[in-house]
Design a protein around this motif. Structure first.
Motif, PDB file in Angstrom:
ATOM      1  N   GLN A 117      31.746  41.425  47.646  1.00 53.56           N
ATOM      2  CA  GLN A 117      31.608  40.114  47.013  1.00 53.56           C
ATOM      3  C   GLN A 117      32.888  39.273  47.127  1.00 53.56           C
ATOM      4  OE1 GLN A 117      32.436  42.825  45.394  1.00 53.56           O
ATOM      5  NE2 GLN A 117      34.137  42.162  44.098  1.00 53.56           N
ATOM      6  N   GLY A 118      33.976  39.905  47.507  1.00 55.89           N
ATOM      7  CA  GLY A 118      35.229  39.182  47.694  1.00 55.89           C
ATOM      8  C   GLY A 118      36.150  39.246  46.483  1.00 55.89           C
ATOM      9  N   THR A 119      37.438  39.111  46.744  1.00 54.74           N
ATOM     10  CA  THR A 119      38.446  39.054  45.688  1.00 54.74           C
ATOM     11  C   THR A 119      39.441  37.958  46.043  1.00 54.74           C
ATOM     12  OG1 THR A 119      40.010  40.353  44.363  1.00 54.74           O
ATOM     13  CG2 THR A 119      39.919  40.850  46.715  1.00 54.74           C
ATOM     14  N   GLN A 120      39.788  37.137  45.055  1.00 52.48           N
ATOM     15  CA  GLN A 120      40.646  35.978  45.296  1.00 52.48           C
ATOM     16  C   GLN A 120      42.108  36.391  45.341  1.00 52.48           C
ATOM     17  OE1 GLN A 120      39.824  32.482  45.654  1.00 52.48           O
ATOM     18  NE2 GLN A 120      41.989  32.402  46.234  1.00 52.48           N
ATOM     19  N   VAL A 121      42.806  35.926  46.370  1.00 53.73           N
ATOM     20  CA  VAL A 121      44.256  36.078  46.480  1.00 53.73           C
ATOM     21  C   VAL A 121      44.863  34.677  46.533  1.00 53.73           C
ATOM     22  CG1 VAL A 121      46.153  36.843  47.937  1.00 53.73           C
ATOM     23  CG2 VAL A 121      44.150  38.307  47.623  1.00 53.73           C
ATOM     24  N   THR A 122      45.764  34.394  45.616  1.00 51.59           N
ATOM     25  CA  THR A 122      46.430  33.102  45.573  1.00 51.59           C
ATOM     26  C   THR A 122      47.933  33.324  45.625  1.00 51.59           C
ATOM     27  OG1 THR A 122      44.632  32.173  44.246  1.00 51.59           O
ATOM     28  CG2 THR A 122      46.703  30.947  44.316  1.00 51.59           C
ATOM     29  N   VAL A 123      48.582  32.692  46.594  1.00 49.51           N
ATOM     30  CA  VAL A 123      50.025  32.822  46.765  1.00 49.51           C
ATOM     31  C   VAL A 123      50.653  31.469  46.492  1.00 49.51           C
ATOM     32  CG1 VAL A 123      51.886  33.530  48.294  1.00 49.51           C
ATOM     33  CG2 VAL A 123      49.623  34.586  48.507  1.00 49.51           C
ATOM     34  N   SER A 124      51.497  31.407  45.481  1.00 53.52           N
ATOM     35  CA  SER A 124      52.143  30.152  45.110  1.00 53.52           C
ATOM     36  C   SER A 124      53.488  30.034  45.815  1.00 53.52           C
ATOM     37  CB  SER A 124      52.324  30.079  43.600  1.00 53.52           C
ATOM     38  OG  SER A 124      53.190  31.110  43.168  1.00 53.52           O
ATOM     39  N   SER A 125      53.848  28.788  46.113  1.00 58.29           N
ATOM     40  CA  SER A 125      55.118  28.542  46.824  1.00 58.29           C
ATOM     41  C   SER A 125      56.270  28.361  45.856  1.00 58.29           C
ATOM     42  CB  SER A 125      54.963  27.309  47.708  1.00 58.29           C
ATOM     43  OG  SER A 125      54.594  26.194  46.923  1.00 58.29           O
TER      44      SER A 125
END
Length: 125
Positions: A117-125
């Protein structure tokens, strides 16, 4: 039939690390598997693959040297260790399983029959 459940996503600063897991259940865990990702308004793209026998891996150029795919047969789980993360790695990450045994790896979406189903990866700068 194979069921896949991803976990391990989250929010991390640039330069940080995450480890994604994909737990598989169903008929067998000896298939070639992979990680794909999809960023907003972009096509789903191949990231990394591992062969059914675990001996061969393949990566998209942009993650080589930073990401490592592995599998644990005893736990029926594959992993994606992601280091030195960049904002451009931000996406939903999907685990996929083929029905191919042996030493082959596959980069095309059509090679994979089962998806998580997917998993969210968020990388902030």
């Amino acid at each position: 039939q194979v069921q896949l459940v991803e976990s391990g996503g989250g929010l991390v600063q640039a330069g940080g690390s995450l480890r994604l897991s994909c737990a598989a259940s169903g008929r067998t865990f000896m298939y070639a598997m992979a990680w794909f990702r999809q960023a907003p308004e972009k096509e789903r793209e191949f990231v990394a693959a591992i062969s059914g026998n675990g001996r061969n891996t393949e990566y998209i150029d942009s993650v080589k040297g930073r990401f490592t795919i592995s599998r644990d047969y005893a736990k029926n789980t594959i992993y994606l260790q992601m280091n030195s993360l960049k904002p451009e790695d931000t996406a939903i990450y999907y685990c996929a399983s083929s029905r191919s045994l042996g030493a082959d790896t596959f980069t095309r979406r059509s090679a994979y029959d089962y998806w998580g189903q997917g998993t969210q990866v968020t990388v902030s700068s």
